[in-house]
Scaffold this active site. Structure first.
Site, mmCIF file in Angstrom:
data_model
loop_
_atom_site.group_PDB
_atom_site.id
_atom_site.type_symbol
_atom_site.label_atom_id
_atom_site.label_comp_id
_atom_site.label_asym_id
_atom_site.label_seq_id
_atom_site.Cartn_x
_atom_site.Cartn_y
_atom_site.Cartn_z
ATOM 1 N N ASN A 1 63.895 12.827 -18.819
ATOM 2 C CA ASN A 1 65.092 12.871 -18.226
ATOM 3 C C ASN A 1 66.147 12.528 -19.395
ATOM 4 O O ASN A 1 66.405 11.279 -19.662
ATOM 5 C CB ASN A 1 65.177 11.615 -16.968
ATOM 6 C CG ASN A 1 66.544 11.418 -16.410
ATOM 7 O OD1 ASN A 1 67.460 12.470 -16.634
ATOM 8 N ND2 ASN A 1 66.882 10.459 -15.715
ATOM 9 N N TRP A 2 67.022 13.403 -19.479
ATOM 10 C CA TRP A 2 67.910 13.395 -20.645
ATOM 11 C C TRP A 2 69.355 12.577 -20.175
ATOM 12 O O TRP A 2 69.926 12.283 -21.125
ATOM 13 C CB TRP A 2 68.264 14.785 -21.498
ATOM 14 C CG TRP A 2 67.263 15.191 -22.519
ATOM 15 C CD1 TRP A 2 65.881 14.840 -22.212
ATOM 16 C CD2 TRP A 2 67.285 16.239 -23.475
ATOM 17 N NE1 TRP A 2 65.004 15.681 -23.243
ATOM 18 C CE2 TRP A 2 66.165 16.181 -24.037
ATOM 19 C CE3 TRP A 2 68.541 16.909 -23.753
ATOM 20 C CZ2 TRP A 2 65.912 17.260 -24.970
ATOM 21 C CZ3 TRP A 2 68.287 17.736 -24.967
ATOM 22 C CH2 TRP A 2 66.917 17.897 -25.573
ATOM 23 N N HIS B 1 66.878 8.783 -8.386
ATOM 24 C CA HIS B 1 67.021 8.012 -9.434
ATOM 25 C C HIS B 1 67.935 6.903 -9.299
ATOM 26 O O HIS B 1 68.808 6.553 -8.746
ATOM 27 C CB HIS B 1 67.399 8.611 -10.840
ATOM 28 C CG HIS B 1 66.982 7.930 -12.037
ATOM 29 N ND1 HIS B 1 67.620 7.001 -12.573
ATOM 30 C CD2 HIS B 1 65.847 8.362 -12.883
ATOM 31 C CE1 HIS B 1 67.188 6.604 -13.630
ATOM 32 N NE2 HIS B 1 66.094 7.103 -14.073
ATOM 33 N N GLY C 1 62.683 8.529 -20.450
ATOM 34 C CA GLY C 1 64.374 8.573 -20.609
ATOM 35 C C GLY C 1 64.531 8.852 -22.072
ATOM 36 O O GLY C 1 64.366 9.700 -22.645
#
Length: 237
Positions: A9-10, A89, A218
């Site tokens: 997850n950028w 999220h 992340g």
């Protein structure tokens, strides 16, 4: 057996000069015994189509289209090349006040567009210290997971809120307790990911746990040098 998934997850990171990282991650994913998914910012989705990596969105609006300035729909994500989408999220739940009902609607929208949902759940530090972790997580499952969820259309990611971006990681015993409870609740086939300051140094230990089938990563997914060792640790687990 649940599938093994290394998902990155950028978040709100990544400009055009990040493309070589995605290409390197895609090249390194070839031949590994796990799926590799990158969820870049929406501005990079279409351009990453040739990077050789499976793509996902970080969020989708429940509606397929309409007067929702600044939002992105699940069909738009699919049109840009995504086959996955993160829903629920904790940063969306907190920053945008998304409720369990919102997450459920987004997950259904993702399914309708042919996307696999990575549905996130997690407790705060206060909830953990109060001994309410499992109660909180089961309540999130009750409210967030739509009827019809299965191992093909949904992956569950456990991300303790207190461990996201803090450098803190749940202990193996803490992760095992939660993932074992999730396995009992969700059955033998659904993939269960752990997220929360996952990095190369702790990946192998986490993936050695019986019911951890991968990770939602992340910061360590932004650079191939950091993410590829995590991918390899999962492939070898």
């Amino acid at each position: 057996m649940p599938r093994k998934i290394a998902a990155g997850n950028w978040k709100m990171n990544g400009l055009s000069d990040a493309m070589p990282e995605a290409i390197a991650i895609g090249a390194a994913s070839e031949g590994l015994d796990c799926a590799t998914v990158i969820c870049p910012p929406a501005t990079l989705l279409a351009r990453m189509g040739d990077a050789g990596v499976t793509l996902g969105g970080q969020y989708c609006h429940p509606a397929g289209s309409g007067a929702h300035t600044g939002d992105v729909s699940a069909p738009m994500l699919a049109d840009a090349g995504a086959t996955w989408c993160i829903t629920g999220h904790s940063e969306r739940r907190a920053d945008h006040r998304e409720t369990d009902a919102d997450v459920r609607a987004q997950t259904e929208a993702a399914w309708d567009a042919g996307l696999t949902a990575i549905l996130c759940i997690g407790e705060t530090l206060e909830e953990r210290e109060a001994g309410a972790t499992l109660d909180r997580l089961m309540a999130q499952l009750d409210g967030s997971v739509p009827e019809g969820a299965n191992a093909e259309n949904t992956v569950i990611a456990y991300e303790p809120v207190w461990a996201i971006g803090t450098g803190k990681t749940a202990t193996p015993d803490q992760v095992a307790e939660v993932h074992n409870a999730l396995r009992e609740r969700l059955g033998p086939d659904m993939a269960l990911l752990y997220g929360g300051s996952v990095k190369a140094a702790n990946a192998a230990e986490l993936f050695a746990l019986a019911n951890v089938n991968g990770a939602l990563v992340g910061g360590a997914s932004l650079k191939a040098d950091d993410f590829v060792p995590i991918m390899r640790a999962l492939s070898e687990s």
